[in-house]
Scaffold this active site. Structure first.
Site, mmCIF file in Angstrom:
data_model
loop_
_atom_site.group_PDB
_atom_site.id
_atom_site.type_symbol
_atom_site.label_atom_id
_atom_site.label_comp_id
_atom_site.label_asym_id
_atom_site.label_seq_id
_atom_site.Cartn_x
_atom_site.Cartn_y
_atom_site.Cartn_z
ATOM 1 N N ASP A 1 -7.241 -11.188 -8.431
ATOM 2 C CA ASP A 1 -6.241 -11.357 -9.481
ATOM 3 C C ASP A 1 -6.645 -10.528 -10.696
ATOM 4 O OD1 ASP A 1 -4.474 -12.209 -11.428
ATOM 5 O OD2 ASP A 1 -4.612 -14.329 -10.905
ATOM 6 N N ASP B 1 -4.990 -5.678 -5.638
ATOM 7 C CA ASP B 1 -3.878 -6.627 -5.556
ATOM 8 C C ASP B 1 -4.421 -8.027 -5.322
ATOM 9 O OD1 ASP B 1 -0.594 -6.124 -4.959
ATOM 10 O OD2 ASP B 1 -1.386 -8.103 -4.485
ATOM 11 N N ASP C 1 2.522 -1.641 -10.115
ATOM 12 C CA ASP C 1 3.713 -2.236 -9.501
ATOM 13 C C ASP C 1 3.581 -3.759 -9.518
ATOM 14 O OD1 ASP C 1 6.217 -1.887 -8.337
ATOM 15 O OD2 ASP C 1 5.439 -2.022 -6.301
ATOM 16 N N TRP D 1 2.397 2.869 -2.439
ATOM 17 C CA TRP D 1 2.063 3.780 -3.535
ATOM 18 C C TRP D 1 0.730 4.468 -3.271
ATOM 19 C CZ3 TRP D 1 3.548 2.056 -9.168
ATOM 20 C CH2 TRP D 1 4.946 1.987 -9.261
ATOM 21 N N LYS E 1 5.809 -1.124 -13.848
ATOM 22 C CA LYS E 1 7.096 -1.727 -13.516
ATOM 23 C C LYS E 1 7.326 -2.915 -14.430
ATOM 24 C CE LYS E 1 7.625 -4.341 -9.761
ATOM 25 N NZ LYS E 1 7.800 -4.650 -8.327
ATOM 26 N N GLY F 1 0.772 -1.230 0.000
ATOM 27 C CA GLY F 1 0.000 0.000 0.000
ATOM 28 C C GLY F 1 0.807 1.286 0.000
#
EC number: 2.1.1.166
Length: 242
Positions: free
Chosen positions: A100, A84, A125, A66, A165, A64
Site C-alpha cells: 500500500d 500496487d 494509475d 502501463w 489519474k 501491469g
C-alpha cells in the site's frame, strides 16, 4: 426480483460493451494485460513523455499494462519500478513491489528499490475503491494524488514529470491547484482511450518549481530539454460519468 433483473441487464450491457471495445480487442492482439496501455501510449506519443534510458516509477501498476508499455517503449534501457496494493504477475525487466503506497514502510521499500537513482517520470494509475459517497471518494482520491506529488517532489529530476489519474468532479480543482503550485507546466488530459462516459481524467505536471536536492545532486550529465506539452484534443473534461 426486478432489481436482480435490472442488475443482470446492466452487467450484460457492460460485458457486451467491454468485449466489443476496440481497445480491448487491440490489447488482446498486441499482448497487453489491459486496454489502459493505450491511454499511456497516446499521452506519450503526443507529449514525448517517455524516452529510452529513463527511470520510471509506476504507481497503481496492477495488472501491469502501463509497465508493459513502458518496457516496450524503453526497450532494454532504463529502469521501471512498479508498485500496487494488489499482487501483479511478474514482468521481465520490471521491478515489482507489492504494498500500500500510503504506508510509510512501503514507501521506504520503494526508495530502497530506487537505490539512489533520481526519477525521470512518475506515472500513477492509483484509484481508491469507490464507495459511491462523492465526498468520501474525493477525499481518498486526493490523498493518493497528494502522496504521488510528495513522492515526486523528493525523487524527480528538476525537469521530471508526474502523470496522475483522477476523477473530474468534487476535489478536482484543488488537485489542479496543487499541480500548478508544484510544477512549471500543467496539462489536463483526456485520452481517446479513456471511455467517453467516464469521469476519469489525467493531469500531467512537468518541471518542479522547487527542485529537490536529490534531483540536483544525482543528475548525470546534462538532461535533455523536455518536450513541449500539447493537450490531447481538448482540455474540457466531462463532469459526470462512470
Amino acid at each position: 426480483m426486478k432489481v436482480k433483473t435490472r442488475s443482470k441487464k446492466v452487467n450484460k450491457a457492460w460485458l457486451d460493451q467491454h468485449v466489443n471495445d476496440p481497445y480491448v480487442q487491440r490489447a488482446r492482439k498486441e499482448g497487453y494485460r489491459a486496454r489502459a496501455a493505450y491511454k499511456l501510449r497516446e499521452i506519450d506519443e503526443q507529449l514525448g513523455l517517455i524516452r529510452p534510458g529513463y527511470t520510471v516509477v509506476d504507481l497503481g501498476a496492477t495488472p501491469g499494462a502501463w509497465s508493459q508499455y513502458l518496457r516496450r517503449r524503453m526497450a532494454a534501457e532504463g529502469a521501471i519500478i512498479a508498485l500496487d496494493i494488489l499482487p501483479m504477475e511478474p514482468l521481465e525487466g520490471v521491478t515489482c513491489l507489492h504494498g500500500d503506497f500510503r504506508a510509510p514502510d512501503v514507501q521506504q521499500r520503494l526508495e530502497q528499490a530506487l537505490a539512489g537513482r533520481v526519477v525521470d517520470v512518475v506515472v500513477s494509475d492509483m484509484a481508491p475503491n469507490l464507495s459511491g459517497i462523492a465526498c468520501a471518494d474525493a477525499a481518498r482520491m486526493a490523498d493518493l494524488v497528494e502522496l504521488a506529488v510528495a513522492f515526486s517532489c523528493r525523487h524527480l529530476k528538476p525537469d521530471g514529470a508526474l502523470l496522475v489519474k483522477l476523477f473530474h468532479g468534487s476535489g478536482y480543482s484543488d488537485l489542479a491547484a496543487l499541480f500548478k503550485q508544484t510544477f512549471l507546466r500543467v496539462v489536463p488530459l483526456k485520452p481517446k482511450a479513456s471511455r467517453d462516459k467516464s469521469s476519469e481524467t489525467f493531469l500531467l505536471g512537468r518541471g518542479l518549481k522547487k527542485a529537490s536536492p536529490n534531483g540536483l545532486d544525482s543528475r548525470s550529465g546534462t538532461a535533455a530539454e523536455p518536450a513541449p506539452l500539447v493537450p490531447i484534443g481538448t482540455n474540457s473534461m466531462p463532469a459526470n460519468g462512470d
